[in-house]
Enzyme design. Structure first.
Site, mmCIF file in Angstrom:
data_model
loop_
_atom_site.group_PDB
_atom_site.id
_atom_site.type_symbol
_atom_site.label_atom_id
_atom_site.label_comp_id
_atom_site.label_asym_id
_atom_site.label_seq_id
_atom_site.Cartn_x
_atom_site.Cartn_y
_atom_site.Cartn_z
ATOM 1 C CD GLU A 152 38.323 48.659 64.587
ATOM 2 O OE1 GLU A 152 39.062 47.883 63.934
ATOM 3 O OE2 GLU A 152 37.377 49.272 64.081
ATOM 4 C CD GLU B 216 39.445 50.526 59.747
ATOM 5 O OE1 GLU B 216 39.208 49.846 58.720
ATOM 6 O OE2 GLU B 216 40.254 50.180 60.608
HETATM 7 C C1 GLA Z 1 39.012 47.279 60.814
HETATM 8 C C2 GLA Z 1 37.523 47.549 60.925
HETATM 9 C C3 GLA Z 1 36.792 46.566 61.778
HETATM 10 C C4 GLA Z 1 37.293 45.161 61.524
HETATM 11 C C5 GLA Z 1 38.772 45.118 61.760
HETATM 12 C C6 GLA Z 1 39.358 43.745 61.595
HETATM 13 O O1 GLA Z 1 39.791 47.917 61.709
HETATM 14 O O2 GLA Z 1 37.250 48.852 61.400
HETATM 15 O O3 GLA Z 1 35.420 46.662 61.481
HETATM 16 O O4 GLA Z 1 37.001 44.773 60.220
HETATM 17 O O5 GLA Z 1 39.396 45.951 60.818
HETATM 18 O O6 GLA Z 1 40.717 43.736 61.902
#
Ligand code: GLA
Length: 684
Positions: free
Chosen positions: A308, A153
């Site tokens: 994710e 991210e």
């Molecule tokens: C983000 C991060 C993950 C985790 C999620 C929790 O997407 O990339 O490492 O912290 O949030 O929702």
């Protein structure tokens, strides 16, 4: 093209952090057993492992990763191996202060948290290069390695001296002279004229041109850092595709600018799907828009995936409300419906401690196989296996919707425009234009204004505030050659430097194409209602009176024909929406925001007029809260019917449809339970 070479299956799995369990190897053994039971096939590994992989500066220990990679390969699992730059070890942050970011107050952060390295720091780059090279050399040919997960991210800014001087250099390249920069930024306003590059500091948020260029620069830094990370991987592990996990419409990075570096698009998606959410249908519509953007991020539809998502709703930073039973499959099917070929979670197993110890996961703290979540995930694996025919199928759109990050930044930094401070307002406006298509199952590609839109029948331009150089000319060609455009309120207001156009409004020659002059911008406030009424005999056959949405501009029709006019207040009798014929095409200009009913009527008429295919005959809307999205392959249509209404729904189905999972004939009426998702296969 499939996401993983020679693996024509839907990816299912998630972020796996065995490095948190090195002291308890029996837990890792259990994970491998459970992965099989759950039917999962793909895992992201090593995302935050730097402190295990390099416990002391320059001393690497790959033993845990060696074991996990080998076990993954032996178990037939696919690995998405991460570079560990999402979080750095404490030894680095304490020894080298330059790796830590400086904020807008000029303060350097302490060593803490994650996602916070300086983009420019030579030391951070040196350490990154070393570990990425070592990872690529060690695992580049490992049979478990299928994709690279670059960092995590990417986001955020750093205003340290190194980043500021990189910004000054970037500006020098862009403008060559301070004179050109001062002109572009209109910096004689408030005596903000720069006489040395070093005076320029983005912490000053009052210069809108500067704020826009800083946002561009930060996006450039992100791509530059991605490329920096990717170089040793490309060199030492040629042919392994790369991605980084994106965050949808996240404002801080122009994903269109990053896209050329990505082999595949992978998204972190956390919608608020639960039955207590009163705007779940609107949210679902917006998620549909986002998925259509992700599918087209590289300018053409490509397979992408959810890397994710939250399996049980308990997302500790967004919402802890659980999804209702069934909703998880609905959420995952929604991604598949829009072209995704994988549904992965954050996280496979939750830790015993740390910030995310209560965050949703496939594997919980106890009684794992008895949990609702584990059973839903296992059931989803089975459903996805039955749907493998969709691999390689495509969402084919005749409609494009244009969305630009630069336009959003310019808007956000322009005082005096409606709702500029509400970061979500522009996305909501785009969603309102998209909703009538979503309700009918008409496929929409979401593109940047720099992409080629010439092949589409209809181009939607919701509030494209900033016009990039050359865009207006391309739009004119498109319309003259028979294209249809809908341009909405506050489009065409500024140039690429956030300077207002002075040749008309919309500017850059678009006034002639639109056949209207937009003179003033008004909004409806308090309990005020501003009505609009369809003009008799209008070309779309509209009739009725509706309230407008928030923005109601004052419009003068030049060559355009009014379709709707204001019918209350002092603007009564003046145009609110027009159409202008140009060459063999036409441009519809919406001078007033259309509230839901008016948008339904307007876009419904357009969809019928242009014969844009939807799910139901006559291009009529599906029951409220239901959408249908189509993927096509080998003469077969795969219609994903998604029920976000919270109630059972029945939908008329064309003859010949079969349920893609059960292979049973669907009959004339498909029934959808609350929150149900089904796929119908229809020849055609
Ligand atoms: C983000 C991060 C993950 C985790 C999620 C929790 O997407 O990339 O490492 O912290 O949030 O929702």
């Amino acid at each position: 093209m499939s996401l993983i070479k020679n693996f024509p299956h839907i990816l299912h799995g998630g972020d796996y952090n065995p490095d948190q369990w090195l002291h308890a190897p029996e837990v890792i053994d259990e994970d491998f057993r459970l992965m099989k039971v759950a039917g999962c096939n793909t895992f992201s590994i090593g995302i935050f492992s730097w402190s295990v992989l390099e416990p002391e500066e320059g001393r690497y220990d790959f033993s845990f990763l060696d074991r996990i990679m080998d076990r993954m390969a032996a178990a037939g699992q696919n690995v998405i191996l991460a570079t560990p730059t999402g979080a750095r070890p404490f030894w680095m942050g304490t020894k080298y202060e330059e790796v830590r970011r400086v904020n807008r107050l000029g303060l350097r952060e302490i060593t803490k948290d994650r996602h916070n390295h300086c983009w420019t720091s030579p030391i951070f780059r040196e350490k990154t290069l070393a570990i990425n090279t070592a990872l690529a050399a060690r695992y580049g040919k490992h049979p478990a390695l299928k994709l690279w997960h670059i960092s995590n991210e990417y986001h955020g800014e750093c205003l340290c001296p190194l980043c500021l001087s990189a910004f000054h250099e970037w500006l020098r390249q862009r403008y060559q002279t301070l004179e050109a920069l001062n002109l572009a930024w209109w910096s004689s306003f408030w005596s903000h004229r720069f006489t040395a590059w070093e005076q320029i500091n983005p912490a000053d948020e009052t210069i809108d041109g500067l704020a826009l260029d800083w946002a561009r620069f930060v996006s450039w830094q992100v791509r530059d850092f991605f490329e920096f990370e990717a170089a040793p991987l490309r060199q030492n592990a040629p042919g392994v595709p790369m991605l980084t996990n994106l965050m949808g419409f996240f404002e801080g990075v122009d994903y269109h600018a990053l896209a050329p570096s990505l082999d595949f698009v992978a998204e972190d998606s956390y919608p608020r799907y639960n039955s207590a959410n009163p705007i779940i249908v609107r949210d679902a519509t917006q998620i549909g828009l986002k998925f259509d953007m992700l599918r087209c991020l590289k300018g053409e539809a490509r397979p992408w995936f959810l890397i994710e998502s939250c399996v049980d709703g308990a997302n500790t930073w967004a919402s802890i409300k659980l999804k209702d039973p069934g909703m998880h499959h609905l959420e995952m099917f929604q991604a598949l419906a829009h072209g995704a070929e994988g549904t992965l979670y954050f996280q496979w197993r939750k830790g015993r401690g740390g910030r995310e110890k209560y965050h949703g996961s496939v594997v919980g703290h106890n009684h794992v196989e008895e949990t609702r979540v584990f059973q839903e995930v296992s059931a989803l694996s089975k459903r996805e296996q039955k749907l493998e025919a969709i691999i390689g199928s495509q969402n084919r759109a005749e409609v494009a919707l244009l969305f630009d990050w630069e336009s959003r930044w310019a808007y956000r930094n322009s005082m005096g425009v409606p709702q500029r401070t509400d970061g979500a307002a522009l996305i909501e406006h785009a969603t309102a234009q998209y909703a009538p298509f979503w309700r009918r199952g008409v496929t929409v590609d979401v593109l940047s204004s720099s992409h080629d839109f010439s092949k589409y029948k209809l181009v939607l331009i919701p509030r494209l505030f900033l016009l990039k150089p050359g865009f207006a000319a391309r739009l004119r060609d498109y319309v003259e050659q028979g294209g249809t455009v809908v341009m909405t309120t506050l489009s065409g207001m500024v140039n690429e430097s956030n300077l207002c156009w002075t040749d008309g409004c919309p500017g850059d020659g678009l006034e002639a194409l639109a056949g209207v002059w937009m003179e003033e911008v008004d909004v409806v406030e308090n309990a005020e209602i501003q009505n609009i009424t369809a003009l008799e005999g209008n070309s779309l056959g509209l009739s009725g009176t509706w309230p407008t949405g928030y923005v109601c501009t004052v419009l003068h029709a030049r060559t355009a024909t009014p379709l709707l006019q204001y019918s209350s207040g002092w603007k009564s009798g003046t145009p609110a929406a027009t159409v202008n014929i140009c060459g063999s095409g036409q441009l519809y200009f919406l001078g007033a925001d259309l509230a839901e009913e008016a948008a339904e009527a307007f876009y419904g008429a357009l969809i019928r007029g242009l014969q844009l295919p939807g799910f139901l005959p006559e291009q009529s809307p599906l029951p409220p809260g239901v959408t249908a999205q189509c993927r096509i392959k080998d003469g077969q249509q795969y219609w994903f019917l998604l029920n976000f209404s919270g109630a059972a729904q029945q939908i008329a189905v064309p003859s010949g449809a079969v349920d893609a999972e059960s292979r049973q004939a669907a009959g004339a009426l498909a029934t959808l339970a609350p929150w149900e998702a089904r796929v119908l296969q229809i020849p055609g």
